[in-house]
Design an enzyme around this catalytic site. Structure first.
Site, PDB file in Angstrom:
ATOM      1  N   TYR A  46      20.585   0.839  21.441  1.00  0.00           N
ATOM      2  CA  TYR A  46      19.901   0.662  22.610  1.00  0.00           C
ATOM      3  C   TYR A  46      20.394   1.590  23.788  1.00  0.00           C
ATOM      4  O   TYR A  46      21.603   1.711  23.804  1.00  0.00           O
ATOM      5  CB  TYR A  46      20.151  -0.574  23.493  1.00  0.00           C
TER       6      TYR A  46
ATOM      7  N   GLU B  59      18.469   2.127  26.961  1.00  0.00           N
ATOM      8  CA  GLU B  59      17.639   2.181  28.018  1.00  0.00           C
ATOM      9  C   GLU B  59      17.977   3.021  29.219  1.00  0.00           C
ATOM     10  O   GLU B  59      19.120   2.913  29.644  1.00  0.00           O
ATOM     11  CB  GLU B  59      17.323   0.935  28.428  1.00  0.00           C
TER      12      GLU B  59
ATOM     13  N   THR C 150       2.123  15.488  21.138  1.00  0.00           N
ATOM     14  CA  THR C 150       2.743  14.600  19.983  1.00  0.00           C
ATOM     15  C   THR C 150       3.871  15.642  19.290  1.00  0.00           C
ATOM     16  O   THR C 150       3.559  16.922  19.369  1.00  0.00           O
ATOM     17  CB  THR C 150       2.228  14.174  18.843  1.00  0.00           C
TER      18      THR C 150
ATOM     19  N   LYS D  51       2.592  16.971  14.629  1.00  0.00           N
ATOM     20  CA  LYS D  51       1.304  17.628  14.261  1.00  0.00           C
ATOM     21  C   LYS D  51       1.602  19.106  13.909  1.00  0.00           C
ATOM     22  O   LYS D  51       2.620  19.092  13.226  1.00  0.00           O
ATOM     23  CB  LYS D  51      -0.006  17.455  15.258  1.00  0.00           C
TER      24      LYS D  51
ATOM     25  N   ARG E 251       7.529  11.713  14.075  1.00  0.00           N
ATOM     26  CA  ARG E 251       6.525  11.156  14.812  1.00  0.00           C
ATOM     27  C   ARG E 251       7.107  10.827  16.336  1.00  0.00           C
ATOM     28  O   ARG E 251       7.892  10.386  16.375  1.00  0.00           O
ATOM     29  CB  ARG E 251       6.214   9.800  14.048  1.00  0.00           C
TER      30      ARG E 251
END
Ligand code: DSN
Length: 412
Positions: A58, A60, A229, A232, A238
């Protein structure tokens, strides 16, 4: 078996069912050709980074300002991804945390327009993206959205864009799309935005790799915000990313976290960092030149087969075929192509009378086949197959040709 031992089992031993599905996907990708314009094959190094143990962490917050202990590695990875992204695009500020392009757009739009704010984007049915204000996307319900389209030739009409902006007075004007095959004049878009006091957001999800390689003009330094993104044409894992001018990065960062997301996917950020380094290499420029050459040649070959190509060709990796005069729909060609071993996608064309699950178009892209090493000879074969399928020839007769192409050009 102890718990520790079972925890160390390879996937196929612990969960043959999931392993079986994943093996099946390996086979599917390797034994068929991906012509879906938004897909690509990322490198083994990118996949390794994304499958690493940092998936457990984690983090954050942002580097050196986290809400969790033990984030020094996450900080190092995120800083690396950020500095490589800035170098790659010549940008001044970046957020590498968005989980996807849609999340990147939603967060950027919320930062710039605010809830209920006015936005203008290209309509989905003329080549835009769902997240540019389509009524079924949150961007069409959270914001007051108006849309522009294309002219009779399938080209963006800047006079129409100016009219829509003048009438709607948006906070944000969006340039970019997901099935638009021509260059976008970002300078003209920026002028229109500025005339009306709007921010310009350029969504380069599709052409990001071509832009990073200098094969297409860049909106960086022109648009206030550039979203994309990373999977591509950019050929990374991703995910999404936002580049911004320094005056808007602060609200954008807050909009991504804590506004729109919780913990960043640090394993994906590690994959992004790897992909950005790959994209900084000279080989990537050659790859993108070939992506473009393959797409332009594919368009020419399809026209020779008597097919209508929207705008007559392409400036990027996308060829949009208009099947309105053809004997079958987009959905039918998609299904027949799959039976031959080609994954293409049905796509609406401007003025399409058919619904989105049927369509009168086909969107064909060259990023993935170019990654497999395709050049003009192989592209010609692909065009011959697509031409034959649209004429109604039996997909089975092409299976061996596709198999031979796949075997000659294995996945990297
Ligand atoms: N899925 C992307 C594409 O195919 O263009 C858009 O989200």
């Amino acid at each position: 078996m102890s718990q520790v031992e079972s925890y160390q089992s390879p996937l196929h031993a612990q969960d043959p069912e999931v392993a079986g599905w994943l093996q099946r996907e390996d086979r599917r990708q390797s034994e068929s050709l991906t012509l879906i314009a938004s897909e690509n094959h990322c490198s083994a190094a990118v996949r390794e980074a994304c499958g690493s143990r940092i998936t457990d962490k984690y983090a954050e917050g942002y580097p050196n300002r986290r809400y969790y202990a033990g984030c020094e590695v996450a900080d190092g990875i995120e800083e690396l991804a950020r500095s490589r992204a800035l170098e790659l695009f010549g940008a001044e500020a970046v957020n590498v945390q968005p989980h996807s392009g849609t999340t990147a757009n939603l967060c950027a739009l919320l930062a710039l327009a605010g809830p209920g704010g006015k936005i203008v984007g290209m309509s989905l049915k003329t080549g835009g993206h769902l997240s540019h204000g389509h009524h079924k996307s949150h961007t069409g319900t959270v914001f007051d959205a108006a849309q522009y389209g294309v002219d009779d030739r399938g080209l963006i009409d800047l006079d129409e864009v100016r009219d829509v902006v003048k009438q709607h007075q948006p906070k944000v004007l969006i340039a970019g799309g997901s099935s638009y095959a021509r260059k976008i004049d970002y300078t003209a878009f920026a002028e229109i935005a500025r005339e009306h006091g709007a921010y310009l957001l350029a969504d380069i999800a599709h052409p990001a790799g071509l832009i990073a390689a200098g094969v297409l003009p860049s909106p960086v330094g022109i648009a206030d915000v550039v979203t994309m993104t990373t999977h591509k044409t950019l050929r990374g894992p991703r995910g999404g990313m936002i580049l911004a001018k320094p005056d808007v990065i602060k609200p954008i960062n807050s909009s991504v976290f804590p506004g729109g997301q919780g913990g960043p996917l640090v394993q994906q950020i590690a994959g992004k960092a790897v992909a950005f380094a790959e994209a900084l290499s000279p080989a990537f420029k050659d790859y993108q030149k070939q992506v473009l050459d393959n797409a332009q040649y594919l368009g020419e070959c399809l026209v020779e087969h008597g097919l209508d190509v929207v705008t007559g060709g392409t400036d990027n990796h996308i060829v949009l075929v208009d099947l309105r005069k053809a004997p079958m729909t987009g959905a039918e060609v998609e299904e027949r192509a799959l039976a031959a071993g080609l994954a293409v996608n049905k796509n609406a064309v401007p003025g399409d009378p058919r619904p989105p699950m049927v369509t009168s178009g086909l969107r064909v892209g060259t990023p993935a086949i170019t990654t497999r090493g395709f050049g003009r000879d192989e592209v010609k074969t692909v065009a011959d197959i697509l031409g034959g399928l649209v004429r109604g020839e039996d997909p089975e007769k092409f299976r061996d040709t596709v198999k031979a192409l796949c075997e000659a050009h294995p996945l990297p």
